[in-house]
Design an enzyme around this catalytic site. Structure first.
Site, PDB file in Angstrom:
ATOM      1  N   ASP A  21       0.842  -1.195   0.000  1.00  0.00           N
ATOM      2  CA  ASP A  21       0.000   0.000   0.000  1.00  0.00           C
ATOM      3  C   ASP A  21       0.880   1.249   0.000  1.00  0.00           C
ATOM      4  O   ASP A  21       1.959   1.257   0.588  1.00  0.00           O
ATOM      5  CB  ASP A  21      -0.905  -0.035   1.243  1.00  0.00           C
ATOM      6  CG  ASP A  21      -2.087   0.909   1.119  1.00  0.00           C
ATOM      7  OD1 ASP A  21      -2.270   1.511   0.044  1.00  0.00           O
ATOM      8  OD2 ASP A  21      -2.819   1.061   2.108  1.00  0.00           O
ATOM      9  N   GLY A  22       0.376   2.270  -0.660  1.00  0.00           N
ATOM     10  CA  GLY A  22       1.061   3.567  -0.625  1.00  0.00           C
ATOM     11  C   GLY A  22       1.732   3.969  -1.930  1.00  0.00           C
ATOM     12  O   GLY A  22       2.398   5.010  -1.980  1.00  0.00           O
ATOM     13  N   HIS A  38       2.937   2.745  -9.035  1.00  0.00           N
ATOM     14  CA  HIS A  38       2.764   1.291  -9.164  1.00  0.00           C
ATOM     15  C   HIS A  38       3.988   0.653  -9.821  1.00  0.00           C
ATOM     16  O   HIS A  38       4.395  -0.446  -9.460  1.00  0.00           O
ATOM     17  CB  HIS A  38       1.500   0.966  -9.971  1.00  0.00           C
ATOM     18  CG  HIS A  38       0.240   1.419  -9.277  1.00  0.00           C
ATOM     19  ND1 HIS A  38       0.048   1.268  -7.929  1.00  0.00           N
ATOM     20  CD2 HIS A  38      -0.885   2.035  -9.739  1.00  0.00           C
ATOM     21  CE1 HIS A  38      -1.139   1.753  -7.584  1.00  0.00           C
ATOM     22  NE2 HIS A  38      -1.714   2.231  -8.675  1.00  0.00           N
ATOM     23  N   LEU A 132      11.841 -20.040  -2.959  1.00  0.00           N
ATOM     24  CA  LEU A 132      10.838 -19.129  -2.403  1.00  0.00           C
ATOM     25  C   LEU A 132       9.504 -19.459  -3.067  1.00  0.00           C
ATOM     26  O   LEU A 132       9.423 -19.579  -4.285  1.00  0.00           O
ATOM     27  CB  LEU A 132      11.207 -17.668  -2.701  1.00  0.00           C
ATOM     28  CG  LEU A 132      10.174 -16.633  -2.243  1.00  0.00           C
ATOM     29  CD1 LEU A 132      10.172 -16.498  -0.715  1.00  0.00           C
ATOM     30  CD2 LEU A 132      10.441 -15.258  -2.865  1.00  0.00           C
TER      31      LEU A 132
HETATM   32  C1  FPP Z   1      -1.364   0.019  -3.488  1.00  0.00           C
HETATM   33  O1  FPP Z   1      -1.108   1.383  -3.508  1.00  0.00           O
HETATM   34  C2  FPP Z   1      -1.143  -0.587  -4.757  1.00  0.00           C
HETATM   35  C3  FPP Z   1      -2.066  -1.219  -5.531  1.00  0.00           C
HETATM   36  C4  FPP Z   1      -3.439  -1.505  -5.079  1.00  0.00           C
HETATM   37  C5  FPP Z   1      -1.692  -1.624  -6.904  1.00  0.00           C
HETATM   38  C6  FPP Z   1      -0.959  -2.858  -7.182  1.00  0.00           C
HETATM   39  C7  FPP Z   1       0.449  -2.988  -6.792  1.00  0.00           C
HETATM   40  C8  FPP Z   1       1.468  -2.953  -7.660  1.00  0.00           C
HETATM   41  C9  FPP Z   1       1.320  -2.655  -9.106  1.00  0.00           C
HETATM   42  C10 FPP Z   1       2.809  -3.242  -7.123  1.00  0.00           C
HETATM   43  C11 FPP Z   1       3.464  -4.315  -7.879  1.00  0.00           C
HETATM   44  C12 FPP Z   1       2.830  -5.617  -7.812  1.00  0.00           C
HETATM   45  C13 FPP Z   1       2.971  -6.568  -8.764  1.00  0.00           C
HETATM   46  C14 FPP Z   1       2.523  -7.964  -8.485  1.00  0.00           C
HETATM   47  C15 FPP Z   1       3.568  -6.291 -10.075  1.00  0.00           C
HETATM   48  P1  FPP Z   1      -2.289   2.437  -3.566  1.00  0.00           P
HETATM   49  O2  FPP Z   1      -2.577   2.756  -4.991  1.00  0.00           O
HETATM   50  O3  FPP Z   1      -3.458   1.930  -2.794  1.00  0.00           O
HETATM   51  O4  FPP Z   1      -1.606   3.655  -2.871  1.00  0.00           O
HETATM   52  P2  FPP Z   1      -2.322   4.864  -2.083  1.00  0.00           P
HETATM   53  O5  FPP Z   1      -3.046   4.232  -0.917  1.00  0.00           O
HETATM   54  O6  FPP Z   1      -1.169   5.715  -1.661  1.00  0.00           O
HETATM   55  O7  FPP Z   1      -3.242   5.549  -3.031  1.00  0.00           O
END
Ligand code: FPP
Length: 241
Positions: A21-22, A38, A132
């Protein structure tokens, strides 16, 4: 498992689950679009897989896309899907080099056909590796996991395939995580302290660790902090390892 890292004795959890998150806030702080965050988050994840393996963590499960994430803008969802496409392609390449078994949990029926193909390929080619066990939750929701499992269980009961007592273990065996142990430690980054429908059945006895660190900034040092926190907990209940 006990491990000495840089002279420090650590009791390393067998299975770590992470709510990434974040990313959005990390990008906003840099006046960049959310998908920039992302992308950075995907880079961080690659590194954290290596760090987890180095620490001796056997299972790492991450929440990449929830059933609720479809509500985000079309642009953001398609950006995340493209990142996942690239990441799965990379995972197929890394499996051998990183001795990594890849599993995807979640309802894949709603995903684009080419993503499903990549998921199947990643799972197939990595089956032989055991350094892993890396699991990515895509279009995953804990309630949806239970709903799909119950639906399948009822169908197996009706067809006579199952005629035993409905035990907790039997229910676990109908979930997406059937062949992986329950997490010992859950980490959520960015200061939020919610489960957001992640592995709600599987986290029954798990220790929770929350950090203000935004996901793209997460690293080995942060992972060690989480493991130290886990070491300080008195795990008396449930699945004590
Ligand atoms: C959380 O941050 C991220 C997500 C819900 C998106 C998915 C994660 C990724 C793309 C990271 C990489 C993962 C893979 C498997 C490639 P948020 O958008 O909720 O952040 P915020 O809370 O600051 O808005």
């Amino acid at each position: 498992m006990e491990k000495v890292i840089d002279g420090e004795k650590l009791n390393v959890p067998n299975h770590v689950a992470i709510i990434l998150d974040g990313n959005g806030r990390w990008a906003k702080k840099r006046l960049m679009p959310r998908n920039y965050g992302h992308k950075a988050g995907a880079k961080t994840l690659e590194k954290v897989c290596d760090d987890a393996k180095e620490l001796g963590i056997k299972y790492l499960t991450v929440y990449a896309f929830s059933t609720e994430n479809w509500k985000r803008s079309v642009e953001e969802v398609s950006g995340i899907m493209n990142i996942l496409r690239d990441y799965l392609a990379d995972c197929i390449k890394w499996a051998d080099e990183k001795n990594m078994r890849i599993r995807i949990i979640g309802d894949r029926t709603a995903l684009d056909a080419d993503i499903v193909e990549k998921i199947e390929e990643a799972e197939r080619v990595s089956k032989i590796y055991d350094g892993l066990n890396f699991t990515i939750a895509i279009n995953y929701g804990g309630r949806d996991d239970i709903r799909r499992g119950v639906k399948k269980l009822i169908s197996d009961v009706n067809s006579g395939k199952i005629n035993e007592e409905i035990s907790e273990d039997l229910i676990s065996s109908y979930l997406d995580t059937a062949d992986i142990p329950d997490p010992d430690l859950l980490i959520r980054t960015s200061g939020e302290e919610r489960l957001s429908n992640f592995l709600i059945w599987q986290l029954a006895y798990t220790e929770f660790y929350f950090t203000d660190c935004l996901w793209p900034d997460f690293n080995m040092n942060e992972l060690k902090k989480a493991v130290r926190y886990y070491n300080g907990r008195d795990r008396r209940y449930g699945g004590v390892k």
